[in-house]
Motif scaffolding. Structure first.
Motif, PDB file in Angstrom:
ATOM      1  N   LEU A  18       0.999  -0.864  -0.020  1.00 36.29           N
ATOM      2  CA  LEU A  18      -0.178  -0.109  -0.137  1.00 36.29           C
ATOM      3  C   LEU A  18       0.289   1.019   0.149  1.00 36.29           C
ATOM      4  N   ASP A  19       0.356   2.304  -0.781  1.00 32.36           N
ATOM      5  CA  ASP A  19       0.956   3.498  -0.648  1.00 32.36           C
ATOM      6  C   ASP A  19       0.340   4.578   0.426  1.00 32.36           C
ATOM      7  N   VAL A  20       1.170   5.751   0.552  1.00 34.00           N
ATOM      8  CA  VAL A  20      -0.126   6.285   1.776  1.00 34.00           C
ATOM      9  C   VAL A  20      -0.503   7.548   1.438  1.00 34.00           C
ATOM     10  N   GLY A  21       0.175   8.468   0.384  1.00 30.18           N
ATOM     11  CA  GLY A  21      -0.535   9.968  -0.160  1.00 30.18           C
ATOM     12  C   GLY A  21      -1.209   9.722  -0.328  1.00 30.18           C
ATOM     13  N   ASP A  22      -2.404  10.332  -0.762  1.00 26.28           N
ATOM     14  CA  ASP A  22      -3.435   9.710  -2.410  1.00 26.28           C
ATOM     15  C   ASP A  22      -3.823   8.629  -2.290  1.00 26.28           C
ATOM     16  N   VAL A  23      -3.821   7.835  -1.105  1.00 28.70           N
ATOM     17  CA  VAL A  23      -3.912   6.635  -0.939  1.00 28.70           C
ATOM     18  C   VAL A  23      -5.047   6.364   0.285  1.00 28.70           C
ATOM     19  N   LEU A  24      -4.054   5.652   1.032  1.00 26.07           N
ATOM     20  CA  LEU A  24      -4.721   5.535   2.584  1.00 26.07           C
ATOM     21  C   LEU A  24      -4.501   6.996   2.710  1.00 26.07           C
ATOM     22  N   SER A  25      -4.242   8.437   2.470  1.00 21.59           N
ATOM     23  CA  SER A  25      -4.652   9.819   3.059  1.00 21.59           C
ATOM     24  C   SER A  25      -5.230  10.644   2.968  1.00 21.59           C
ATOM     25  N   VAL A  26      -5.680  11.275   2.639  1.00 21.98           N
ATOM     26  CA  VAL A  26      -6.171  12.854   1.938  1.00 21.98           C
ATOM     27  C   VAL A  26      -5.861  14.033   2.290  1.00 21.98           C
ATOM     28  N   TRP A  36      -1.590  15.844   4.596  1.00 30.07           N
ATOM     29  CA  TRP A  36      -2.207  14.306   4.851  1.00 30.07           C
ATOM     30  C   TRP A  36      -2.296  14.501   5.861  1.00 30.07           C
ATOM     31  N   THR A  37      -3.589  14.693   6.058  1.00 34.02           N
ATOM     32  CA  THR A  37      -3.841  15.048   7.845  1.00 34.02           C
ATOM     33  C   THR A  37      -5.244  13.575   8.177  1.00 34.02           C
ATOM     34  N   ARG A  38      -6.331  12.789   7.053  1.00 34.48           N
ATOM     35  CA  ARG A  38      -6.640  12.432   7.223  1.00 34.48           C
ATOM     36  C   ARG A  38      -6.602  11.072   6.220  1.00 34.48           C
ATOM     37  N   ALA A  39      -7.442  10.133   6.725  1.00 35.92           N
ATOM     38  CA  ALA A  39      -7.791   9.067   5.941  1.00 35.92           C
ATOM     39  C   ALA A  39      -8.884   9.545   5.272  1.00 35.92           C
ATOM     40  N   ASP A  40      -8.612   8.624   3.973  1.00 35.69           N
ATOM     41  CA  ASP A  40      -9.096   8.267   2.673  1.00 35.69           C
ATOM     42  C   ASP A  40      -9.979   7.671   3.298  1.00 35.69           C
ATOM     43  N   HIS A  80       8.503  10.573  11.821  1.00 35.78           N
ATOM     44  CA  HIS A  80       8.181  11.462  10.662  1.00 35.78           C
ATOM     45  C   HIS A  80       6.307  11.225  10.232  1.00 35.78           C
ATOM     46  N   TRP A  81       5.922  12.261   9.368  1.00 36.54           N
ATOM     47  CA  TRP A  81       4.651  12.554   9.286  1.00 36.54           C
ATOM     48  C   TRP A  81       4.000  11.506   9.320  1.00 36.54           C
ATOM     49  N   VAL A  82       4.501  10.222   8.285  1.00 32.15           N
ATOM     50  CA  VAL A  82       4.060   9.083   7.966  1.00 32.15           C
ATOM     51  C   VAL A  82       3.957   8.568   8.754  1.00 32.15           C
ATOM     52  N   LEU A  83       4.754   8.014   9.334  1.00 36.83           N
ATOM     53  CA  LEU A  83       4.804   7.252  10.448  1.00 36.83           C
ATOM     54  C   LEU A  83       3.668   7.364  11.436  1.00 36.83           C
ATOM     55  N   ARG A  84       3.990   9.346  11.347  1.00 31.28           N
ATOM     56  CA  ARG A  84       2.553   9.453  12.646  1.00 31.28           C
ATOM     57  C   ARG A  84       1.228   9.250  11.967  1.00 31.28           C
ATOM     58  N   PHE A  85       0.883   9.513  10.981  1.00 38.15           N
ATOM     59  CA  PHE A  85      -0.428   9.074  10.550  1.00 38.15           C
ATOM     60  C   PHE A  85      -0.695   7.659  10.560  1.00 38.15           C
ATOM     61  N   ASP A  87       0.307   5.851  12.219  1.00 35.29           N
ATOM     62  CA  ASP A  87       0.328   5.402  14.230  1.00 35.29           C
ATOM     63  C   ASP A  87      -1.660   5.528  14.531  1.00 35.29           C
ATOM     64  N   ALA A  88      -1.300   6.750  13.559  1.00 38.24           N
ATOM     65  CA  ALA A  88      -3.011   7.574  14.342  1.00 38.24           C
ATOM     66  C   ALA A  88      -3.433   6.410  13.656  1.00 38.24           C
ATOM     67  N   ILE A  89      -3.785   6.303  12.359  1.00 37.59           N
ATOM     68  CA  ILE A  89      -4.492   5.166  11.902  1.00 37.59           C
ATOM     69  C   ILE A  89      -4.815   3.230  12.534  1.00 37.59           C
ATOM     70  N   GLY A  90      -3.660   3.545  13.112  1.00 32.74           N
ATOM     71  CA  GLY A  90      -4.030   2.492  14.389  1.00 32.74           C
ATOM     72  C   GLY A  90      -3.060   0.838  13.746  1.00 32.74           C
ATOM     73  N   LEU A  91      -2.008   1.470  12.415  1.00 32.78           N
ATOM     74  CA  LEU A  91      -1.850  -0.137  11.996  1.00 32.78           C
ATOM     75  C   LEU A  91      -0.884  -0.642  12.786  1.00 32.78           C
ATOM     76  N   SER A  92       0.393   0.378  13.608  1.00 31.09           N
ATOM     77  CA  SER A  92       0.895  -0.496  14.950  1.00 31.09           C
ATOM     78  C   SER A  92       0.005  -1.057  16.095  1.00 31.09           C
ATOM     79  N   ASP A  93      -1.545  -0.522  16.349  1.00 32.27           N
ATOM     80  CA  ASP A  93      -1.979  -1.865  16.861  1.00 32.27           C
ATOM     81  C   ASP A  93      -3.073  -2.338  16.617  1.00 32.27           C
ATOM     82  N   MET A  94      -2.588  -2.839  14.965  1.00 33.52           N
ATOM     83  CA  MET A  94      -3.048  -3.984  14.569  1.00 33.52           C
ATOM     84  C   MET A  94      -1.800  -5.261  14.531  1.00 33.52           C
ATOM     85  N   GLY A  95      -0.990  -4.412  14.847  1.00 35.89           N
ATOM     86  CA  GLY A  95       0.130  -5.573  15.014  1.00 35.89           C
ATOM     87  C   GLY A  95       1.170  -5.400  13.855  1.00 35.89           C
ATOM     88  N   VAL A  96       1.299  -4.317  12.990  1.00 42.11           N
ATOM     89  CA  VAL A  96       1.638  -4.495  11.662  1.00 42.11           C
ATOM     90  C   VAL A  96       3.211  -3.853  12.088  1.00 42.11           C
TER      91      VAL A  96
END
Length: 183
Positions: A18-26, A36-40, A80-85, A87-96
Motif C-alpha cells: 500500500l501507498d500512503v499519500g493520496d491512497v491511504l490518506s487525503v 495529508w492529515t485525514r484517512a481516505d 516522520h509524518w507518514v509514521l505518525r499518520f 500510527d494514528a490510524i491504528g496500524l501499529s495497534d493492529m500488529g503491523v
C-alpha cells in the motif's frame, strides 16, 4: 462483485502493498501543499477488516522527500509524518510491525523492497510506481487508486510513460479503483 474482487482472490489473504499519500490518506484543507492529515474514506475500515481476517499481511511503502524516520528536536523525539499518520490510524495497534512501514526517496525503491516479499497486489496512485512494481513482480495485481473524486475509468500517465519498455503489457494489468469500497 467489483473488478478487483473478481481478479484477486481475497480468500487467500494475498500479500498486499500500500501507498500512503493520496491512497491511504487525503490532504487536509483547501491548499495544495496541506499535509495529508485525514484517512481516505473507507481506508481504515478496509485495513481493519483485512487485518482481522488475514493478519498483518501487508506492507506500507511511501515515497517521501526525507526518509529519516525520526529525529530529535530540543531533546524530544519527532517522527516522520507518514509514521505518525500510520500510527494514528491504528496500524501499529493492529500488529503491523514498524519494519513493514517503509519510507523511500525514489518510487522505484518501492519495487526493489517489495520484489522478494511475495507481493500479490499493490495499491498506488502513481502509474510510474505501478510500472516499477509490475517490472519486478510480473504476477502482481496493479491497482491505481484515484481518490480525487474524478473517476474516468482510465489510469493517468505522463507522455514519457509510453516510451517505457513493456509499457503496454504492464498498462494492460492496471485496474483503476476510485473507492476503498471497491476492494
Amino acid at each position: 462483485m467489483s473488478e478487483v474482487a473478481a481478479v484477486l482472490d481475497w480468500e487467500s489473504g494475498d500479500y498486499l502493498g500500500l501507498d500512503v499519500g493520496d491512497v491511504l490518506s487525503v490532504k487536509g484543507g483547501d491548499k495544495r501543499d496541506a499535509p495529508w492529515t485525514r484517512a481516505d474514506p473507507g481506508a481504515v475500515a478496509f485495513l481493519v477488516f483485512f487485518r482481522a481476517r488475514y493478519g498483518p499481511t501487508f506492507d506500507v511503502y511511501s515515497r517521501v522527500n526525507n526518509t529519516t524516520r525520526s529525529w530529535f528536536n530540543r531533546g524530544e523525539q519527532q517522527w516522520h509524518w507518514v509514521l505518525r499518520f500510520l500510527d494514528a490510524i491504528g496500524l501499529s495497534d493492529m500488529g503491523v510491525d514498524w519494519d513493514d512501514m517503509h519510507l523511500v526517496y525514489f518510487g522505484w525503491e518501492k519495487a526493489q523492497l517489495s520484489s522478494n516479499s511475495g507481493l500479490k497486489a499493490y495499491v498506488d496512485n502513481s502509474f510510474e510506481n505501478l510500472y516499477h512494481i509490475g517490472m519486478e513482480c510480473p504476477d502482481c495485481l496493479l491497482l491505481q487508486y484515484n481518490n480525487n473524486g474524478v473517476h474516468t475509468g482510465e489510469f493517468t500517465l505522463d507522455r514519457s510513460d509510453q516510451d517505457l519498455p513493456y509499457f503496454s503489457e504492464i498498462a494492460s494489468r492496471v485496474i483503476v479503483v476510485s473507492s476503498w469500497w471497491d476492494m
